[in-house]
Each structure stands twice: as structure tokens, then as C-alpha cells.
Design a protein around this motif. Sequence first.
Motif, PDB file in Angstrom:
ATOM      1  N   ASP A  56       0.802  -1.222   0.000  1.00 21.05           N
ATOM      2  CA  ASP A  56       0.000   0.000   0.000  1.00 21.05           C
ATOM      3  C   ASP A  56       0.836   1.272   0.000  1.00 21.05           C
ATOM      4  N   GLY A  57       2.162   1.128  -0.010  1.00 21.58           N
ATOM      5  CA  GLY A  57       3.036   2.300  -0.048  1.00 21.58           C
ATOM      6  C   GLY A  57       3.461   2.809   1.303  1.00 21.58           C
ATOM      7  N   LYS A  97       2.376  -0.797  -5.097  1.00 23.33           N
ATOM      8  CA  LYS A  97       2.846  -1.634  -6.203  1.00 23.33           C
ATOM      9  C   LYS A  97       2.626  -3.109  -5.875  1.00 23.33           C
ATOM     10  N   ALA A  98       2.531  -3.899  -6.935  1.00 22.95           N
ATOM     11  CA  ALA A  98       2.304  -5.335  -6.783  1.00 22.95           C
ATOM     12  C   ALA A  98       3.569  -6.020  -6.300  1.00 22.95           C
ATOM     13  N   ASP A 109      16.243  -8.348  -9.549  1.00 18.57           N
ATOM     14  CA  ASP A 109      14.960  -7.947  -8.972  1.00 18.57           C
ATOM     15  C   ASP A 109      13.870  -8.834  -9.555  1.00 18.57           C
ATOM     16  N   TYR A 110      12.970  -9.297  -8.691  1.00 20.99           N
ATOM     17  CA  TYR A 110      11.856 -10.082  -9.225  1.00 20.99           C
ATOM     18  C   TYR A 110      10.654  -9.171  -9.439  1.00 20.99           C
ATOM     19  N   ILE A 111      10.217  -9.094 -10.682  1.00 13.90           N
ATOM     20  CA  ILE A 111       9.024  -8.333 -11.041  1.00 13.90           C
ATOM     21  C   ILE A 111       8.124  -9.277 -11.824  1.00 13.90           C
ATOM     22  N   GLY A 112       7.073  -9.762 -11.205  1.00 11.57           N
ATOM     23  CA  GLY A 112       6.184 -10.709 -11.851  1.00 11.57           C
ATOM     24  C   GLY A 112       5.122 -11.183 -10.886  1.00 11.57           C
ATOM     25  N   THR A 113       4.367 -12.165 -11.298  1.00 10.74           N
ATOM     26  CA  THR A 113       3.275 -12.690 -10.479  1.00 10.74           C
ATOM     27  C   THR A 113       3.717 -13.944  -9.735  1.00 10.74           C
ATOM     28  N   ALA A 114       2.841 -14.415  -8.846  1.00 11.92           N
ATOM     29  CA  ALA A 114       3.116 -15.642  -8.102  1.00 11.92           C
ATOM     30  C   ALA A 114       3.205 -16.833  -9.052  1.00 11.92           C
ATOM     31  N   ALA A 115       2.296 -16.904 -10.033  1.00 15.32           N
ATOM     32  CA  ALA A 115       2.289 -18.017 -10.989  1.00 15.32           C
ATOM     33  C   ALA A 115       3.545 -18.011 -11.842  1.00 15.32           C
ATOM     34  N   GLU A 116       3.982 -16.823 -12.250  1.00 11.04           N
ATOM     35  CA  GLU A 116       5.190 -16.718 -13.078  1.00 11.04           C
ATOM     36  C   GLU A 116       6.431 -17.128 -12.292  1.00 11.04           C
ATOM     37  N   LEU A 117       6.456 -16.821 -11.007  1.00 13.22           N
ATOM     38  CA  LEU A 117       7.594 -17.216 -10.182  1.00 13.22           C
ATOM     39  C   LEU A 117       7.659 -18.735 -10.049  1.00 13.22           C
TER      40      LEU A 117
END
Length: 281
Positions: free
Chosen positions: A159-160, A196-197, A226-234
Motif C-alpha cells: 500500500d506504499g 505496487k504489486a 529484482d523479481y518483477i512478476g506474479t506468483a504463478a510466473e515465479l
Amino acid sequence: LRMKHEFVERYAKDVEHAEARLRKYQRDKGGEAPEPVDLDLHSVQQENELLVDTTLFQGMEFAMSEAEQGYVQDLFTSGDAQKLAQGAQILHGVYELTLQGMAPKSIRHRSPSQERKLLEMLEAFRRRNPLPARMPKFVVLNSFPLKNNTLTFKDDEWDGSISDAFSRVSQRRRHDEGINNILSVAEDGDLHHEPKARVKIASIKGQAGKVGLQRGDVITHINGEDYIGTAAELKELIASYHADDPNSTFQLVVNAEDSTAEVLKLRSIACRESIQAMSMI
């Protein structure tokens, strides 16, 4: 002036030793060590050695020289999430080398009275200035196939707020006096980042639990990136490592994120102010 010159010269050699330990660990693992961080001496070149906060080192302070402790403290209190990741990796390297019987050459042994004074001061500001619920951690895991439940992940959104660092799972921890004391140092207040997600650990099993990962940890880096992606992509990314080589391993850093970096920086300021206030009593 002569004593100052000798201190700086000794400090430089000890930091070089700390970096060499990290690089040796990386070479043994077949990877490349990060470039040395350009740090000033402000944290370790204090007249009062008690300003080194050993609570940051997650139990590894016994295996670190004072210069190494100052070096890692500078990383952890820099306010930079990338430096948190490097500090976590150094602590992991210290742990691995300790298991091999390697210890730093310049550990200072304090007298019983010095040790008591240190413990009293640490305990006093530990209560007043608590650590984040999610501390940075570097681990190495064996890769696993898609259907394996060694680790499961879930999508989440930050939530920042910097106070988020004091909450491990979804429910926000009620702020106590110590947390409010740290947040009061922030000039811009609690909410001053864009939401951010992110991906959190939903459950752990087997090897993941043994290396100290916990539910609610935030995935920030994988194999140095850096990991930038979704849970499924990870999950699919880890499965791809296993598909290429069933005996492969991968590196994971958790909690090296902006909220934790900011809180550790603010906490460092609050701790220093607490110690200075106590020294005046």
C-alpha cells in the motif's frame, strides 16, 4: 592523527577482508560477486563502539569482526533496498564460511563490564526501537518441479506505507510505542510511496523452512535480479530451472524491499538518538 591513520588503514584492510570472503563464497557457488559498495566510514568510525547495532546481524555477529559489522550495518541502514539484498548475501556468506571453520582475524573480545554495558544498551533501545517483522534474508534452494509444494506464493499489493514492514502477513499490526517512535522520525509520514504489486510466500515445506523462510516473506530477488512478476510466473520460473537441470539450485532474497529499507534507516536514526540521550543521563 597517527591513531586515526592507523584506524582507517586497519578498517580498510578489514573491509577488504569482508569483501574477499563474499567473493570467495560467490566463486565457490559459480556466480559473480557484486561490485564493492562505495561506503563512507560514518557508521563504524564512531568514538563509541556501542553504536554498532548487533541486533541487525541475525545471530551472526559472533562470527564477524567489528569492521565487518560496521560494513553490513551501513548496508542495512542505507535506506536502499538493493543494499539490503547485498547485506543479506554477505550474512549468508559469513554463515557458510563459519560452517567451514573460517572466522575473521580481528574479532575484539570485550571485558565482562563492557559486555554488560553493551547488552543493557541494546536491550533498552531494542524495546524502544523494534526491528521490522520481515528482515532481509538470502537463501539457496534446490529447484523443484511445478507440482512440488516446497514453496507456494500469492500475489499481494504493497500500500506504499513504511509501517507495512512491521506486518508479516495481511493483517496490520497495531502500532505500539516502539513502532510509533520509529515512524515519528519520518519527515513525509507513513504513506509516501506509490502502491505496487509484489509476491509473498503463502506456505513453506521441507528445505524452505529449514533455511529460515517464513510465511509472509516478500520475494524481492531471484538469482541476483529484482523479481518483477506474479506468483504463478515465479512458480513457473523455478520449475524451468528444474526442467533444465534437476540438480540445479537458485538464490532467493526476501524482504529487501523499500518499506524494510526505510524502516531500518529510520530505526538507525532513532537508536542513535536513544543512545545519545542515555549517555547524557
